[in-house]
Design an enzyme around this catalytic site. Sequence first.
Site, PDB file in Angstrom:
ATOM      1  N   TYR A  33       0.880  -1.159   0.000  1.00 21.12           N
ATOM      2  CA  TYR A  33       0.000   0.000   0.000  1.00 21.12           C
ATOM      3  C   TYR A  33       0.924   1.216   0.000  1.00 21.12           C
ATOM      4  CZ  TYR A  33      -3.143  -3.455   2.203  1.00 21.12           C
ATOM      5  OH  TYR A  33      -3.874  -4.570   2.512  1.00 21.12           O
ATOM      6  N   CYS A  36       1.494   2.911   3.436  1.00 18.97           N
ATOM      7  CA  CYS A  36       1.870   2.040   4.550  1.00 18.97           C
ATOM      8  C   CYS A  36       3.298   2.364   4.982  1.00 18.97           C
ATOM      9  CB  CYS A  36       1.764   0.586   4.120  1.00 18.97           C
ATOM     10  SG  CYS A  36       2.653  -0.582   5.158  1.00 18.97           S
ATOM     11  N   PHE A  38       5.398   0.657   6.746  1.00 24.37           N
ATOM     12  CA  PHE A  38       6.287  -0.492   6.601  1.00 24.37           C
ATOM     13  C   PHE A  38       6.703  -0.677   5.142  1.00 24.37           C
ATOM     14  CE2 PHE A  38       3.722  -1.451  10.414  1.00 24.37           C
ATOM     15  CZ  PHE A  38       4.740  -1.582  11.342  1.00 24.37           C
ATOM     16  N   CYS A  39       5.773  -0.459   4.229  1.00 22.39           N
ATOM     17  CA  CYS A  39       6.095  -0.534   2.798  1.00 22.39           C
ATOM     18  C   CYS A  39       7.034   0.588   2.406  1.00 22.39           C
ATOM     19  CB  CYS A  39       4.815  -0.458   1.963  1.00 22.39           C
ATOM     20  SG  CYS A  39       3.615  -1.769   2.309  1.00 22.39           S
TER      21      CYS A  39
END
Length: 301
Positions: A33, A36, A38-39
Amino acid sequence: GGAGLYLAARQRLREHSAAELPAGRLQLTLYQYKTCPFCSKVRAFLDYHGLPYEIVEVNPIMRKEIKFSSYRKVPILLANAGSPLQLNDSSVIISAIKTYLISKRNSLEEIVSFYPPMKTVTEQGKEVFEYGNKYWLMLDEKETKRVYPVKEVRVEEMKWRKWADDWLVHLISPNVYRTPREALASFDYIVREGKFGTVEGFFAKYMGAVAMFFISKRLKKRHHLRDDVREDLYEAVNEWVKAVGKHRLFMGGNQPNLADLAVYGVLRVMEGLEAFDDMMVHTKIQPWYQRMEEVIQRAEA
């Protein structure tokens, strides 16, 4: 906590063409995403190291793009270095790929085997998988000395990578959706960037904003944040700046290390929003953040 940021993030992203790398014909596809944190950490790492990759934007509701996987979170990185391999968890992805780039002894498949998932149960009674050694690079003694000349350098990097995952990331949603006005502005930004259709964008913007405003309040309580969550954000960011210090460009010295990339990746998802602007004005993060932007832009170029 990061889940709310990308409830409506279905925008198409530019694609990085997969290419062969000297490290062994490595081809990478990132399922993500866009908003996001973390992404964003993984993208910052890949971009800084000049690793070409393709992006697949996952529908955050249906998630049909990752129906091939029993692991139902993002990011997921599919890596092909002679045989296809799936890597889960942002910190595992970063540690495994970094180890692969440094080490000449092991295949990527063997390196990933050093990060076995372990089933644990959360305080809410939910079963999840965790990776106990995900902040370690699996290097031999000679390689470790080259990357970490003194033990303290490695300890510091691991400490702040973990801090980014365990604390900093949980400050994002409560700050982005702090008030109804900010929640609406956040979803307006997401929908505008995503090029939604008129009807779809309308529902994503207003229903998503309302939902995330209330969810952010639950997250605030869960993580024991102050009434004004900006204070927690400012304190955390200034704590990071203090740890970097006045005599280093980055925590990694003259170049970012994995902790720098993690913190930058988490904070970057707030760009364009009021929380980001407030952070820049009320903390000392701006010089470091601008240096990170510049070094990653040079690497991409």
